[in-house]
Design an enzyme around this catalytic site. Structure first.
Site, PDB file in Angstrom:
ATOM      1  CD  GLU A 144      -2.802  -1.389   0.730  1.00 42.05           C
ATOM      2  OE1 GLU A 144      -3.494  -0.389   0.510  1.00 42.05           O
ATOM      3  OE2 GLU A 144      -3.046  -2.508   0.248  1.00 42.05           O
ATOM      4  CB  CYS A 154      -2.371   6.324   2.619  1.00 39.45           C
ATOM      5  SG  CYS A 154      -3.531   5.364   3.591  1.00 39.45           S
TER       6      CYS A 154
HETATM    7  P1  NAP Z   1       8.541   4.946   4.285  1.00 39.52           P
HETATM    8  O1  NAP Z   1       9.671   5.848   4.540  1.00 39.52           O
HETATM    9  O2  NAP Z   1       8.462   4.277   2.965  1.00 39.52           O
HETATM   10  O3  NAP Z   1       8.592   3.863   5.451  1.00 39.52           O
HETATM   11  C1  NAP Z   1       7.615   2.873   5.553  1.00 39.52           C
HETATM   12  C2  NAP Z   1       8.147   1.735   6.396  1.00 39.52           C
HETATM   13  O4  NAP Z   1       9.195   1.060   5.703  1.00 39.52           O
HETATM   14  C3  NAP Z   1       8.743   2.181   7.719  1.00 39.52           C
HETATM   15  O5  NAP Z   1       8.409   1.243   8.708  1.00 39.52           O
HETATM   16  C4  NAP Z   1      10.231   2.165   7.435  1.00 39.52           C
HETATM   17  O6  NAP Z   1      11.002   2.017   8.593  1.00 39.52           O
HETATM   18  C5  NAP Z   1      10.311   0.939   6.568  1.00 39.52           C
HETATM   19  N1  NAP Z   1      11.521   0.822   5.778  1.00 39.52           N
HETATM   20  C6  NAP Z   1      12.199   1.798   5.149  1.00 39.52           C
HETATM   21  N2  NAP Z   1      13.262   1.266   4.498  1.00 39.52           N
HETATM   22  C7  NAP Z   1      13.241  -0.060   4.735  1.00 39.52           C
HETATM   23  C8  NAP Z   1      14.077  -1.147   4.350  1.00 39.52           C
HETATM   24  N3  NAP Z   1      15.140  -0.971   3.569  1.00 39.52           N
HETATM   25  N4  NAP Z   1      13.762  -2.386   4.803  1.00 39.52           N
HETATM   26  C9  NAP Z   1      12.691  -2.598   5.590  1.00 39.52           C
HETATM   27  N5  NAP Z   1      11.859  -1.597   5.988  1.00 39.52           N
HETATM   28  C10 NAP Z   1      12.127  -0.343   5.560  1.00 39.52           C
HETATM   29  O7  NAP Z   1       7.143   5.672   4.504  1.00 39.52           O
HETATM   30  P2  NAP Z   1       6.679   6.567   5.746  1.00 39.52           P
HETATM   31  O8  NAP Z   1       7.418   7.866   5.648  1.00 39.52           O
HETATM   32  O9  NAP Z   1       6.695   5.812   7.014  1.00 39.52           O
HETATM   33  O10 NAP Z   1       5.143   6.792   5.377  1.00 39.52           O
HETATM   34  C11 NAP Z   1       4.680   7.806   4.531  1.00 39.52           C
HETATM   35  C12 NAP Z   1       4.313   7.255   3.179  1.00 39.52           C
HETATM   36  O11 NAP Z   1       3.488   6.100   3.312  1.00 39.52           O
HETATM   37  C13 NAP Z   1       3.493   8.232   2.372  1.00 39.52           C
HETATM   38  O12 NAP Z   1       4.057   8.312   1.097  1.00 39.52           O
HETATM   39  C14 NAP Z   1       2.111   7.621   2.289  1.00 39.52           C
HETATM   40  O13 NAP Z   1       1.412   7.860   1.113  1.00 39.52           O
HETATM   41  C15 NAP Z   1       2.360   6.179   2.460  1.00 39.52           C
HETATM   42  N6  NAP Z   1       1.222   5.548   3.119  1.00 39.52           N
HETATM   43  C16 NAP Z   1       0.437   4.681   2.427  1.00 39.52           C
HETATM   44  C17 NAP Z   1      -0.625   4.058   3.045  1.00 39.52           C
HETATM   45  C18 NAP Z   1      -1.520   3.098   2.332  1.00 39.52           C
HETATM   46  O14 NAP Z   1      -2.340   2.440   2.962  1.00 39.52           O
HETATM   47  N7  NAP Z   1      -1.404   2.998   1.053  1.00 39.52           N
HETATM   48  C19 NAP Z   1      -0.878   4.300   4.389  1.00 39.52           C
HETATM   49  C20 NAP Z   1      -0.063   5.179   5.065  1.00 39.52           C
HETATM   50  C21 NAP Z   1       0.992   5.787   4.423  1.00 39.52           C
HETATM   51  P3  NAP Z   1      11.728   3.267   9.270  1.00 39.52           P
HETATM   52  O15 NAP Z   1      10.649   4.197   9.729  1.00 39.52           O
HETATM   53  O16 NAP Z   1      12.475   2.667  10.403  1.00 39.52           O
HETATM   54  O17 NAP Z   1      12.589   3.865   8.221  1.00 39.52           O
END
Ligand code: NAP
Length: 512
Positions: free
Chosen positions: A253, A292
């Protein structure tokens, strides 16, 4: 200060300095997040052995009962989660969306499973299909629990809901879960796990605070990975050999440039005109727009754009930004200062395509806190008249930001909507059934969910931005191409479907 991880049935602190997580309102350090020195391989083994075995002894209704008990434990102590959520900038209303939304989702799943799944550990999906003229040979499908784990990786914005909407179907399917919460709000997710742990079978849930490097190397075809976050991270994880070579199931997602469309019939004075403006304000301000599903693109008839602008601005003028709980505050802070910088950068890109008509990205009046130490941002409304510009359809400002865009010809709308390249949620606000039908059918292929909003349904409507556990959450293309929730579909998505063939009596003996 170090946030503990919950591994192999006990709470353990990682070593090293850790990543500091600041209070979104005051800037004080809340906790340090590190997984250094933690034995993640042992956690995976514990899940596969202890968790899988414990869940495997339970039938679907028994797993539903455990899930319900966990949800009720959270309900009992939800005030603790509201208090922690306030440190991440969430008002009481925002926290309810995450905490109560998550509890409600788990309870709906428990109820669906109790009513809709057999008192068994496998599901016979269909009746036998005869495969021979003599009636001695047939086939049918069974769904069984894979011999794996569910790894969930969550975004920062819904530490409780995001965890529970993934935990529920995995648990019901009999898969033990390892939660990797996003660092900025990991302390909220960890507290929820502390509350739930005793209600769940041993090994059914573990949580890693900090990075999970190396963990994907341990995953393969029996495992399920549920990811929520940015498109960039989704792309990186999706290309890991765990997914590309060993075929771990991967559900994503990701970002989404969701739209709302106002019908030409919804002129000022019609209920739908106000419903549209109200929904836009809700989506811009709840969780300070860090949703999101929030409306990023608002399409309105060209001849109504000035009236809509006025109505939305009048509502935005009533938004009070400030510390959660402070008098009169209706919108809290972003999760952190880094997030605020990301949003400002995205807004600068959006502005290059049009104009900012409400709010100042660098200045906001704040109640009960310091505007600079806390991650506060004014709600920002933009207008882009040149709808052919790519920015409003491609740049996701993950904050209280939305862009108004005019349309002339209704026939242009499906193509305009499609420029988002796949969305989680869309809405059509109109009382004209022909218009609604045209837009829904024109936009369905690009959406996971579409809300029709009008005077008849508004009273009971759950709104544009709220995923419902009974309905699919996810979206094609840019939205990640995944499907979560959707009632029992999500449970089936965690199970292995196997076609079994043989004589009818032999097949009966397998599924009995
Ligand atoms: P993100 O930076 O992509 O991080 C998401 C998750 O992935 C975090 O738990 C992060 O951990 C983890 N992660 C990052 N690099 C990783 C790796 N190499 N290996 C394993 N895990 C890794 O996103 P965010 O800033 O938390 O969230 C914002 C984004 O999420 C927005 O773009 C939004 O649109 C999207 N979103 C989508 C939905 C949906 O349902 N579609 C819902 C909510 C948010 P760390 O925090 O420890 O880096």
């Amino acid at each position: 200060m170090t946030l503990r991880s919950y591994l192999e049935g006990s709470w353990r602190a990682g070593t090293g300095e850790g990543v500091p997580v600041a209070d979104a309102v005051t800037g004080e350090i809340v906790t340090l997040v590190t997984s250094e020195g933690l034995d993640l391989a042992a956690a995976v083994t514990y899940a596969r052995r202890t968790g899988l075995a414990a869940l495997g002894e339970l039938t679907f209704p028994q797993r539903a009962a455990a899930l319900k008990a966990a949800a009720l434990a959270l309900q009992e102590r939800r005030q603790e989660l509201y208090d922690l959520s306030a440190r991440a900038g969430a008002t009481r209303g925002d926290a309810a969306v995450d905490v109560d939304g998550g509890i409600g989702t788990a309870l709906v799943y428990a109820s669906l499973a109790r009513k809709g799944l057999p008192d068994h550990t496998l599901i016979a999906e269909d009746d036998p299909v005869p495969l021979g003229k003599g009636g001695t040979f047939a086939g049918r499908h069974i769904l069984t629990t894979p011999h794996g784990i569910s790894l969930q990786i969550n975004a920062f914005n819904f530490p409780v809901w995001g965890m529970l909407e993934k935990l529920a179907p995995a648990l019901l399917a009999g898969l033990p879960t390892i939660v990797k919460p996003a660092t900025p709000t990991a302390y909220i997710a960890a507290h929820a796990v502390r509350i739930m742990e005793e209600a769940l079978p041993p090994g059914a849930i573990q949580l890693v605070a900090g990075n999970i490097s190396g963990l994907f190397d341990l995953l393969g075809g029996q495992d399920h990975i549920g990811f929520t976050g940015s498109v960039a991270t989704a792309a990186r994880l999706r290309s890991d050999p765990a997914v590309t070579r060993r075929s771990a199931r991967f559900n994503a997602e990701a970002d989404s440039l969701n739209c709302s469309v106002l019908g030409p019939d919804a002129v000022p004075g019609q209920p739908e005109f106000d419903l549209f403006a109200d929904a836009l304000i809700t989506e811009m301000t709840v969780k300070a727009g860090q949703k999101c599903t929030a409306i990023r693109r608002a399409f309105v008839p060209a001849n109504l754009i000035d009236a809509v602008t006025g109505a939305v601005e009048a509502r935005l003028a009533r938004v009070v930004v400030g510390a959660p709980g402070a008098g009169g505050v209706t919108m809290g802070a972003l999760v952190g200062l880094a997030q605020r910088e990301d949003v400002r950068a995205a807004v600068a890109r959006l502005r290059s395509a049009g104009s900012l008509i409400h709010g100042d990205p660098d200045k906001v009046e704040v109640v009960g806190a310091d505007a600079e130490r806390g991650a506060f941002l004014s709600p920002l409304l933009l207008r882009v008249d040149d709808v052919a510009r790519p920015e409003p359809h491609e740049v996701e400002a993950f904050g209280p930001v939305s862009t108004l865009m005019p349309y002339g010809d209704i026939a242009d709308l499906p193509e305009l909507i499609a420029r988002g390249k796949g969305s989680l949620a869309g809405s059509v606000v109109s009382y004209d059934r022909d218009f609604v039908r045209q837009i829904v059918l024109g936009a369905a292929a690009h959406h996971g969910r579409i809300l029709v909003l009008d005077r008849d349904s508004a009273g009971e409507s759950t709104g544009h931005g709220t995923p419902m556990p009974q309905l699919v959450h996810g979206g094609p293309g840019r939205a990640g191409g995944g499907e979560e929730e959707g009632g029992l579909r999500a449970v089936y998505a965690h199970l292995q479907r196997t076609a079994i063939q043989g004589g009818p009596a032999a097949l009966d003996s397998i599924v009995k």
